[in-house]
Design an enzyme around this catalytic site. Structure first.
Site, PDB file in Angstrom:
ATOM      1  N   GLY A  61      -6.270   2.060  -6.120  1.00 26.42           N
ATOM      2  CA  GLY A  61      -6.959   2.593  -4.948  1.00 26.42           C
ATOM      3  C   GLY A  61      -7.710   1.531  -4.187  1.00 26.42           C
TER       4      GLY A  61
ATOM      5  CG  HIS B 253      -7.325   0.188   5.807  1.00 18.82           C
ATOM      6  ND1 HIS B 253      -6.173  -0.547   5.610  1.00 18.82           N
ATOM      7  CD2 HIS B 253      -6.919   1.427   6.169  1.00 18.82           C
ATOM      8  CE1 HIS B 253      -5.123   0.234   5.845  1.00 18.82           C
ATOM      9  NE2 HIS B 253      -5.544   1.439   6.177  1.00 18.82           N
TER      10      HIS B 253
ATOM     11  N   GLY C  24       0.822  -1.212   0.000  1.00 20.76           N
ATOM     12  CA  GLY C  24       0.000   0.000   0.000  1.00 20.76           C
ATOM     13  C   GLY C  24       0.853   1.258   0.000  1.00 20.76           C
TER      14      GLY C  24
ATOM     15  CB  SER D  78      -1.343  -7.205  -1.491  1.00 22.03           C
ATOM     16  OG  SER D  78      -0.883  -7.853  -0.360  1.00 22.03           O
TER      17      SER D  78
ATOM     18  CG  ASP E 213      -0.763   0.582  -4.198  1.00 17.93           C
ATOM     19  OD1 ASP E 213      -1.765   0.417  -4.922  1.00 17.93           O
ATOM     20  OD2 ASP E 213      -0.769   1.321  -3.200  1.00 17.93           O
TER      21      ASP E 213
HETATM   22  N1  SAH Z   1       0.865   4.122   2.706  1.00 15.58           N
HETATM   23  C1  SAH Z   1       0.182   5.201   2.008  1.00 15.58           C
HETATM   24  C2  SAH Z   1      -1.316   5.040   1.942  1.00 15.58           C
HETATM   25  C3  SAH Z   1      -1.800   3.754   1.328  1.00 15.58           C
HETATM   26  S1  SAH Z   1      -3.503   3.827   0.867  1.00 15.58           S
HETATM   27  C4  SAH Z   1       0.508   6.531   2.667  1.00 15.58           C
HETATM   28  O1  SAH Z   1       1.185   6.559   3.677  1.00 15.58           O
HETATM   29  O2  SAH Z   1       0.088   7.561   2.172  1.00 15.58           O
HETATM   30  C5  SAH Z   1      -3.812   2.165   0.473  1.00 15.58           C
HETATM   31  C6  SAH Z   1      -3.222   1.686  -0.825  1.00 15.58           C
HETATM   32  O3  SAH Z   1      -3.362   0.275  -0.863  1.00 15.58           O
HETATM   33  C7  SAH Z   1      -3.885   2.229  -2.090  1.00 15.58           C
HETATM   34  O4  SAH Z   1      -2.947   2.875  -2.900  1.00 15.58           O
HETATM   35  C8  SAH Z   1      -4.458   0.972  -2.788  1.00 15.58           C
HETATM   36  O5  SAH Z   1      -4.310   0.990  -4.203  1.00 15.58           O
HETATM   37  C9  SAH Z   1      -3.617  -0.117  -2.188  1.00 15.58           C
HETATM   38  N2  SAH Z   1      -4.273  -1.409  -2.140  1.00 15.58           N
HETATM   39  C10 SAH Z   1      -5.462  -1.705  -1.561  1.00 15.58           C
HETATM   40  N3  SAH Z   1      -5.737  -3.019  -1.670  1.00 15.58           N
HETATM   41  C11 SAH Z   1      -4.680  -3.569  -2.343  1.00 15.58           C
HETATM   42  C12 SAH Z   1      -4.374  -4.895  -2.786  1.00 15.58           C
HETATM   43  N4  SAH Z   1      -5.176  -5.927  -2.525  1.00 15.58           N
HETATM   44  N5  SAH Z   1      -3.228  -5.076  -3.458  1.00 15.58           N
HETATM   45  C13 SAH Z   1      -2.397  -4.051  -3.730  1.00 15.58           C
HETATM   46  N6  SAH Z   1      -2.627  -2.782  -3.322  1.00 15.58           N
HETATM   47  C14 SAH Z   1      -3.759  -2.539  -2.645  1.00 15.58           C
HETATM   48 MG    MG Z   2      -2.814   4.154   6.426  1.00 14.68          MG
END
Ligand code: SAH
Ligand code: MG
Length: 218
Positions: A76, A145, A47, A125, A72
């Site tokens: 989103g 989340h 992420g 992921s 990632d």
């Molecule tokens: N760490 C970042 C915020 C992450 S937001 C910061 O500090 O600003 C969550 C991210 O997780 C998003 O970009 C989304 O695309 C990614 N994400 C959500 N589910 C995912 C998955 N199953 N596989 C890969 N990426 C994922």
């Molecule tokens: Mg976070």
């Protein structure tokens, strides 16, 4: 006189994202410590979004000559989609109408001067985790989340943390009135049950270490 160069930390702070400064600093300290505990092993971030947290991790990696694999799909999370609480229309690709944070991530890493210490992995992921086979000094989970994504992140990644290595989890809210449950219920609690030990808490960031084999056999 020339203006002083902009530091990597200042770039992190102006990068879009969800990592507060004090938690980013704690992430940096924890990654450095984990790297010393597990020589040679890399970091994984699940992420990255636009690279805000990635910059703190990459700066730590640079300090100890490691790399961060920044995983990632860049489409989103549910909560980033149109109409949801954390939607930002600036991260939508006008051609596809889909979120695409990859160009913003690359630009932020370049601006911060940490590109050499990051391997950007574009994919889901659980799919990346299924083929992953390298013990980690540091694993930072801040992906989707919802219940399912959080559960899959725990199942996919926690086992790759090397003995003595660190699992850091973002958006952990023990009190339900502070925020969503899945990072707490599906990652943090199962990690403690699996033998990880809590080292520190800063805001919603929890830093846990995997007890080393020697300590456990102790
Ligand atoms: N760490 C970042 C915020 C992450 S937001 C910061 O500090 O600003 C969550 C991210 O997780 C998003 O970009 C989304 O695309 C990614 N994400 C959500 N589910 C995912 C998955 N199953 N596989 C890969 N990426 C994922
Ligand atoms: Mg976070």
């Amino acid at each position: 006189m020339d203006a002083p160069p902009v530091s990597w930390r200042e770039i992190a702070l102006i990068t879009k994202g969800f990592m507060p400064a004090d938690e980013g600093d704690a992430l940096y300290d924890a990654a450095l410590e984990a790297a010393r505990a597990v020589p040679g092993a890399p970091f994984v971030e699940v992420g990255s979004y636009c690279g805000r947290s990635t910059i703190w991790l990459a700066a730590a990696a640079r300090g100890v000559d490691r790399v961060v694999f920044a995983v990632d799909h860049h489409r989103g999370s549910e909560e980033n989609q149109t109409g949801w609480e954390h939607h930002d229309p600036d991260v939508v690709d006008a051609n596809t109408g889909l979120i695409d944070t990859l160009p913003l991530l690359r630009s932020a890493l370049h601006e911060a001067g940490v590109e050499r210490h990051v391997v950007v992995v574009v994919g889901r992921s659980p799919v990346v985790a299924r083929y992953w086979n390298t013990p980690l000094a540091f694993c930072f989970i801040d992906g989707g989340h919802g219940v399912e994504p959080a559960r899959h992140d725990f199942e996919g990644w926690a086992g790759h943390v090397a003995p003595g290595g660190t699992l850091a989890i973002h958006d952990v809210f023990p009190d339900p009135t502070d925020g969503g449950r899945p990072p707490y219920e599906e990652i943090y609690l199962p990690a403690l049950a699996a033998g990880f030990e809590e080292r520190s808490a800063t805001g919603s960031l929890r830093v846990l270490t995997r007890v080393s084999r020697r300590a456990r056999e102790g």
